[in-house]
Design a protein around this motif. Structure first.
Motif, short mmCIF file in Angstrom:
data_model
loop_
_atom_site.label_atom_id
_atom_site.label_comp_id
_atom_site.label_asym_id
_atom_site.label_seq_id
_atom_site.Cartn_x
_atom_site.Cartn_y
_atom_site.Cartn_z
N GLU A 42 -128.82 18.63 -38.02
CA GLU A 42 -128.98 18.33 -36.66
C GLU A 42 -129.02 19.75 -35.95
O GLU A 42 -129.72 20.01 -35.00
N ASP B 126 -140.05 14.64 -42.33
CA ASP B 126 -139.02 14.32 -43.18
C ASP B 126 -138.24 13.13 -42.26
O ASP B 126 -137.80 12.29 -42.99
N ASP B 127 -138.02 13.29 -40.93
CA ASP B 127 -137.31 12.22 -40.29
C ASP B 127 -138.35 10.94 -39.90
O ASP B 127 -137.51 10.12 -39.30
N TYR C 240 -139.62 17.04 -38.57
CA TYR C 240 -139.98 15.85 -38.05
C TYR C 240 -140.56 14.91 -39.19
O TYR C 240 -140.38 13.53 -39.09
N ASP D 21 -140.41 11.04 -37.86
CA ASP D 21 -140.92 11.18 -36.35
C ASP D 21 -142.13 11.78 -36.25
O ASP D 21 -142.53 12.68 -35.89
N LYS E 63 -131.82 21.89 -36.49
CA LYS E 63 -133.04 21.32 -36.07
C LYS E 63 -133.13 21.80 -34.38
O LYS E 63 -133.82 22.24 -33.57
#
Length: 217
Positions: A112, A141-142, A139, A144, A115
């Protein structure tokens, strides 16, 4: 002071640091000596002189960076992270320092924070498409996908449209079930490169995936 520092001060004629000019001369002298010792793989002595440089200029980003490099080389990751944090804070316009900070956070498992650094860098260094490639991957991978598409749009802004980015945007839209937007992205690429049969095949596969069988033919 340590014996090496006393000897160096005697040789350079700057014992006492009576004024700011002398102090600056001392810093420059010891910094150069520290780098020479590091190149000679005399790490303990190089550390001593770099620490002494830091005592002369406690907020010197260049010394903090050198200490980061040495700590990192020796596998002392906690001290390395602390130094690159300080160097980045002291010279926030230095792309390299902040890139190293983001990588140090990643290596420490603090995804985090990494990022956050990349996002801040993308605002401060908005012409560097490599930052948006990294953010796109983070993003994606998340999951999002909206932000992932935003990162891809920034890459297109900097580098122009290309097949790879368009197909990645198509994939993101498909994962969001926004198939019309996925088709639009590929259709624009087909229109731009009408003689590329693989693009037409890809467009047909998108139509087929969403049940538009007539258009897929």
């Amino acid at each position: 002071l340590l014996p090496l520092q006393l000897f160096a001060e005697k040789e350079s004629g700057i014992i006492g640091y009576n004024d700011s000019v002398a102090k600056a001369r001392a810093f420059d002298y010891f910094y150069i000596q520290a780098l020479s010792l590091r190149e000679a793989e005399k790490y303990d002595e190089a550390f001593d002189l770099l620490e002494h440089c830091l005592s002369l200029q406690p907020s010197s980003p260049i010394v903090q960076y050198e200490l980061y490099s040495m700590y990192n080389f020796l596998g002392r990751s906690d001290e390395a992270l602390r130094m690159i944090e300080q160097a980045s804070a002291g010279d926030s316009g230095n792309f390299w320092y902040r890139s190293l900070l983001a990588m140090a956070y990643e290596e420490a498992g603090n995804r985090e924070k990494a990022k956050e650094v990349y996002e801040e860098m993308s605002e401060d260094f908005s012409s560097h498409s490599e930052l948006f490639y990294v953010l796109y991957q983070i993003y994606a991978d998340d999951k999002d996908y909206e932000k992932a598409i935003g990162a891809l749009n920034e890459i297109e802004r900097i580098d122009g449209k290309n097949e790879q980015i368009t197909l990645q945007k198509c994939r993101m839209y498909s994962l969001m079930n926004k198939y019309e937007l996925a088709i639009k992205e590929v259709q624009e690429l087909v229109d731009e490169y009408p003689d590329e049969p693989r693009l037409r095949l890809y467009l047909a596969s998108v139509y087929e995936m969403i049940g538009y069988n007539e258009q897929a033919v």
